[in-house]
Write a protein that holds these residues in place. Structure first.
Motif, PDB file in Angstrom:
ATOM      1  N   ARG A  29       0.845  -1.214   0.000  1.00 43.81           N
ATOM      2  CA  ARG A  29       0.000   0.000   0.000  1.00 43.81           C
ATOM      3  C   ARG A  29       0.863   1.240   0.000  1.00 43.81           C
ATOM      4  N   ASN A  30       1.899   1.259   0.829  1.00 40.22           N
ATOM      5  CA  ASN A  30       2.787   2.426   0.853  1.00 40.22           C
ATOM      6  C   ASN A  30       3.486   2.625  -0.482  1.00 40.22           C
ATOM      7  N   SER A  31       3.888   1.534  -1.104  1.00 41.13           N
ATOM      8  CA  SER A  31       4.561   1.646  -2.396  1.00 41.13           C
ATOM      9  C   SER A  31       3.613   2.173  -3.464  1.00 41.13           C
ATOM     10  N   ILE A  32       2.349   1.740  -3.409  1.00 38.25           N
ATOM     11  CA  ILE A  32       1.369   2.209  -4.396  1.00 38.25           C
ATOM     12  C   ILE A  32       1.157   3.714  -4.246  1.00 38.25           C
ATOM     13  N   LEU A  33       1.131   4.213  -3.022  1.00 36.99           N
ATOM     14  CA  LEU A  33       0.974   5.650  -2.817  1.00 36.99           C
ATOM     15  C   LEU A  33       2.101   6.435  -3.491  1.00 36.99           C
ATOM     16  N   LEU A  34       3.309   5.948  -3.379  1.00 33.37           N
ATOM     17  CA  LEU A  34       4.438   6.646  -3.981  1.00 33.37           C
ATOM     18  C   LEU A  34       4.415   6.549  -5.500  1.00 33.37           C
ATOM     19  N   ARG A  40       4.209  12.426   0.111  1.00 30.68           N
ATOM     20  CA  ARG A  40       3.595  11.188   0.594  1.00 30.68           C
ATOM     21  C   ARG A  40       4.243  10.642   1.864  1.00 30.68           C
ATOM     22  N   THR A  41       5.266  11.275   2.349  1.00 30.89           N
ATOM     23  CA  THR A  41       5.936  10.766   3.557  1.00 30.89           C
ATOM     24  C   THR A  41       5.024  10.823   4.771  1.00 30.89           C
ATOM     25  N   ARG A  42       4.304  11.930   4.929  1.00 31.36           N
ATOM     26  CA  ARG A  42       3.477  12.077   6.127  1.00 31.36           C
ATOM     27  C   ARG A  42       2.390  11.006   6.233  1.00 31.36           C
ATOM     28  N   PRO A  43       1.551  10.758   5.228  1.00 33.56           N
ATOM     29  CA  PRO A  43       0.532   9.696   5.386  1.00 33.56           C
ATOM     30  C   PRO A  43       1.141   8.306   5.576  1.00 33.56           C
ATOM     31  N   VAL A  94       7.378  -3.176  10.331  1.00 31.23           N
ATOM     32  CA  VAL A  94       6.809  -1.993   9.691  1.00 31.23           C
ATOM     33  C   VAL A  94       7.690  -0.772   9.912  1.00 31.23           C
ATOM     34  N   GLY A  95       8.386  -0.707  11.041  1.00 35.22           N
ATOM     35  CA  GLY A  95       9.274   0.431  11.288  1.00 35.22           C
ATOM     36  C   GLY A  95      10.428   0.475  10.313  1.00 35.22           C
ATOM     37  N   ALA A  96      11.102  -0.680  10.144  1.00 32.34           N
ATOM     38  CA  ALA A  96      12.260  -0.711   9.239  1.00 32.34           C
ATOM     39  C   ALA A  96      11.838  -0.610   7.785  1.00 32.34           C
ATOM     40  N   SER A  97      10.795  -1.340   7.405  1.00 32.03           N
ATOM     41  CA  SER A  97      10.402  -1.351   5.997  1.00 32.03           C
ATOM     42  C   SER A  97       9.827  -0.015   5.545  1.00 32.03           C
ATOM     43  N   THR A  98       9.162   0.718   6.436  1.00 32.25           N
ATOM     44  CA  THR A  98       8.621   2.018   6.053  1.00 32.25           C
ATOM     45  C   THR A  98       9.736   2.994   5.721  1.00 32.25           C
ATOM     46  N   LEU A  99      10.750   3.020   6.554  1.00 32.83           N
ATOM     47  CA  LEU A  99      11.884   3.909   6.280  1.00 32.83           C
ATOM     48  C   LEU A  99      12.606   3.517   4.998  1.00 32.83           C
ATOM     49  N   LEU A 100      12.775   2.221   4.790  1.00 33.53           N
ATOM     50  CA  LEU A 100      13.455   1.777   3.586  1.00 33.53           C
ATOM     51  C   LEU A 100      12.593   1.959   2.342  1.00 33.53           C
ATOM     52  N   THR A 101      11.277   1.852   2.485  1.00 32.70           N
ATOM     53  CA  THR A 101      10.392   2.036   1.341  1.00 32.70           C
ATOM     54  C   THR A 101      10.476   3.460   0.804  1.00 32.70           C
ATOM     55  N   LEU A 102      10.555   4.428   1.691  1.00 33.33           N
ATOM     56  CA  LEU A 102      10.646   5.830   1.272  1.00 33.33           C
ATOM     57  C   LEU A 102      11.930   6.111   0.488  1.00 33.33           C
ATOM     58  N   ILE A 103      12.913   5.235   0.631  1.00 35.01           N
ATOM     59  CA  ILE A 103      14.172   5.419  -0.098  1.00 35.01           C
ATOM     60  C   ILE A 103      14.243   4.506  -1.316  1.00 35.01           C
ATOM     61  N   VAL A 104      13.855   3.241  -1.113  1.00 37.24           N
ATOM     62  CA  VAL A 104      14.036   2.238  -2.174  1.00 37.24           C
ATOM     63  C   VAL A 104      13.084   2.483  -3.336  1.00 37.24           C
TER      64      VAL A 104
END
Length: 367
Positions: A250-255, A280-283, A315-325
């Motif tokens: 879901r986070n990846s789709i938003l980006l 999209r970082t805030r949501p 979810v903590g680690a993957s969220t931070l990495l998703t915003l970069i990857v």
């Protein structure tokens, strides 16, 4: 540790001496019934007790002290046809043998069950039998029977041949193996369905690969999280890993969706990627924070601790990495393998509103 190997148990076989019984005029059936009454007991009637709803059976048999040995059984007297009394020991022959042992089979193969519980230091924290199985398995590798061969250990299948001793790990280990196997198959099916849904949404076979790329990144948080908290990776931990797949997608789709909207608005690929990460970082972070707070509530539960640890750290680690990857992958893979999207008839501005094109002048007015 215990096993189903039975020790030798003494068995007494009573045989009626038919010749002596015939001389005494006592039927063999009467001798057998008398012996059964003395040892097992015989119901001879009913007694009605006012305090009981149902009648109580009257059972006639020898006292416990007299039926635990053979010395008192032979003293029981039987009346002959001439009115005399003959002892039961004169009409019976007693043979001492060994009780037949139970033979256990599984899948038509003879087996000997060995049962055990995890013990020793830290046994109270051993939530999974896997660690006990692996520990005992290492010791069995060095053990050799009298024949000198190595005992083969089977974890998922049953031994085929019966000419040698083999070890089949069963019980809780088999349940754990089947649980993780079934959940692994369910995870694979879920990944396939997610991929097909994303293909249908974005009309591309490459974009779902970019969107689903952060799913393995959850392990970067899950495995260290179990190590830090001293928890074991159990079935509930696997459930948490599967649940995180949908959240990370879901986070990846938003980006990715925001990046494509910006490209349709005529924004360059690089600028679109930067805006997607900034807007999209805030949501995405708020969604992850809400999930982490909910998982923290059950982290002390002995059953669902693995689920909580997987959700909290994953979810903590993957969220931070998703915003970069995701922005980096999309920029490199999209920039190399396809041309930027053409602006649509109604471009979309950066704030999500439809940007109307400026009207061209109809004519010129002179003063």
């Amino acid at each position: 540790v215990d096993d189903y190997v039975e020790a030798d148990q003494v068995k007494y076989v009573f045989a009626v001496d038919r010749a002596k019984a015939a001389l005494a005029g006592i039927p063999s059936e009467e001798i057998v019934n008398t012996l059964r009454m003395a040892l097992e007991g015989t119901k001879v009637g009913l007694v009605h007790i006012p305090q009981e709803k149902s009648p109580v059976h009257i059972v006639l048999r020898l006292p416990l002290a007299e039926r635990t040995g053979l010395e008192h059984i032979g003293e029981i007297g039987l009346r002959t046809n001439t009115g005399g009394i003959v002892q039961l020991s004169e009409l019976l022959t007693i043979e001492q043998t060994v009780q037949d042992k139970a033979i256990y089979h599984k899948n038509q193969k003879p087996v000997v069950y060995v049962i055990a519980d995890v013990g020793g230091p830290g046994a109270e924290q051993a939530e999974s039998p896997v660690y006990g199985v692996l520990g005992v398995g290492k010791k069995l590798e060095d053990y050799r029977p009298l024949e000198g061969y190595k005992i083969e250990q089977y974890y998922a299948s049953q031994p085929w041949l019966e000419d040698k001793i083999a070890m089949k790990w069963d019980g809780e280990w088999q349940i754990t193996y089947e649980t993780f196997r079934d959940m692994g198959m369910a995870f694979a099916v879920a990944m396939l369905l997610i991929y097909l849904l994303i293909v249908g949404q974005f009309q591309s076979f490459l974009t779902p690969v970019i969107i689903m790329a952060p799913i393995p990144l959850t392990l970067i948080g899950i495995l260290p999280g179990h190590w830090l908290t001293g928890s074991y990776f159990t079935a509930t931990s696997m459930i948490g890993f599967i649940a995180l797949a949908g959240i990370i997608v879901r986070n990846s789709i938003l980006l990715v969706d925001f990046i494509q909207l910006q490209e349709r608005a005529g924004v360059g690929l690089f600028d679109a990627v930067i805006k997607a990460g900034a807007i999209r970082t805030r949501p995405i972070v708020l969604t992850a924070a809400a999930l982490m707070v909910g998982a923290f509530v059950i982290i002390l539960d002995p059953i669902f601790q693995g689920l909580a640890v997987s959700l909290l750290f994953g979810v903590g680690a993957s969220t931070l990495l998703t915003l970069i990857v995701i922005p980096v992958l999309y920029f490199h893979m999209s920039g190399r393998q396809r041309t930027p999207l053409e602006p649509s008839a109604e471009p979309v501005s950066g704030d999500g509103e439809t940007a109307r094109p400026a009207r061209e002048p109809i004519g010129t007015v002179t003063a």
